[in-house]
Design a protein around this motif. Structure first.
Motif, PDB file in Angstrom:
ATOM      1  N   LEU A 109      62.775 -57.919 -92.832  1.00  0.00           N
ATOM      2  CA  LEU A 109      62.441 -56.690 -93.558  1.00  0.00           C
ATOM      3  C   LEU A 109      62.237 -57.016 -95.023  1.00  0.00           C
ATOM      4  O   LEU A 109      62.902 -57.905 -95.567  1.00  0.00           O
ATOM      5  N   TYR A 158      61.939 -54.931 -98.911  1.00  0.00           N
ATOM      6  CA  TYR A 158      62.343 -53.654 -99.489  1.00  0.00           C
ATOM      7  C   TYR A 158      61.855 -53.551-100.922  1.00  0.00           C
ATOM      8  O   TYR A 158      61.606 -54.549-101.588  1.00  0.00           O
ATOM      9  N   THR A 194      62.947 -48.450-100.064  1.00  0.00           N
ATOM     10  CA  THR A 194      61.942 -48.375 -99.005  1.00  0.00           C
ATOM     11  C   THR A 194      61.872 -49.719 -98.294  1.00  0.00           C
ATOM     12  O   THR A 194      61.621 -50.755 -98.921  1.00  0.00           O
ATOM     13  N   TYR A 195      62.129 -49.680 -96.982  1.00  0.00           N
ATOM     14  CA  TYR A 195      62.101 -50.874 -96.149  1.00  0.00           C
ATOM     15  C   TYR A 195      60.772 -50.934 -95.409  1.00  0.00           C
ATOM     16  O   TYR A 195      60.253 -49.908 -94.977  1.00  0.00           O
ATOM     17  N   SER A 196      60.258 -52.147 -95.232  1.00  0.00           N
ATOM     18  CA  SER A 196      59.010 -52.297 -94.497  1.00  0.00           C
ATOM     19  C   SER A 196      58.970 -53.638 -93.771  1.00  0.00           C
ATOM     20  O   SER A 196      59.732 -54.556 -94.088  1.00  0.00           O
ATOM     21  N   GLU A 211      56.461 -48.884 -89.179  1.00  0.00           N
ATOM     22  CA  GLU A 211      56.362 -47.793 -90.144  1.00  0.00           C
ATOM     23  C   GLU A 211      57.469 -47.957 -91.189  1.00  0.00           C
ATOM     24  O   GLU A 211      58.633 -48.174 -90.840  1.00  0.00           O
ATOM     25  N   SER A 212      57.126 -47.864 -92.462  1.00  0.00           N
ATOM     26  CA  SER A 212      58.121 -47.978 -93.529  1.00  0.00           C
ATOM     27  C   SER A 212      59.101 -46.816 -93.470  1.00  0.00           C
ATOM     28  O   SER A 212      58.743 -45.706 -93.072  1.00  0.00           O
ATOM     29  N   LYS A 213      60.335 -47.080 -93.863  1.00  0.00           N
ATOM     30  CA  LYS A 213      61.391 -46.066 -93.899  1.00  0.00           C
ATOM     31  C   LYS A 213      62.032 -46.086 -95.277  1.00  0.00           C
ATOM     32  O   LYS A 213      62.246 -47.154 -95.857  1.00  0.00           O
ATOM     33  N   THR A 214      62.325 -44.887 -95.797  1.00  0.00           N
ATOM     34  CA  THR A 214      62.896 -44.769 -97.138  1.00  0.00           C
ATOM     35  C   THR A 214      64.259 -44.102 -97.077  1.00  0.00           C
ATOM     36  O   THR A 214      64.442 -43.108 -96.372  1.00  0.00           O
TER      37      THR A 214
END
Length: 87
Positions: free
Chosen positions: A21, A23, A49-51, A62-65
């Motif tokens: 990941l 970030y 924000t992780y991607s 899909e990125s997650k924040t």
């Protein structure tokens, strides 16, 4: 969270062997990432924000924040006597 708190590994990639990941932190004066742990370093708000961009074997995720709010450590003043009389 208050300054000094830590949240261990709040994000992970599934499957875990797909890759690493990445970030982005919106405000490094509020939080830092140390060994995958979010560490509160100052009062304020930030997002992390992780991607995962994908690779030859795995599609991009899909990125997650995560929104993080950090409060200052509570303090107080203690006085031994409310008034003094001096001669």
């Amino acid at each position: 969270m208050v300054v000094g708190d830590e949240v261990g590994a709040p994000a992970s990639l599934i499957p875990s062997d797909a890759g690493d990941l990445t970030y982005v932190i919106s405000n490094e004066e509020v939080v830092k990432i140390v060994n995958a742990t979010i560490v509160a370093v100052g009062a304020g708000s930030a997002t992390v924000t992780y991607s995962f961009a994908g690779n030859d074997a795995y599609a991009a995720a899909e990125s997650k924040t995560i929104a993080v709010t950090v409060s200052a450590i509570e303090t107080a003043i203690n006085v031994s006597k409310a008034s003094y009389e001096m001669n």
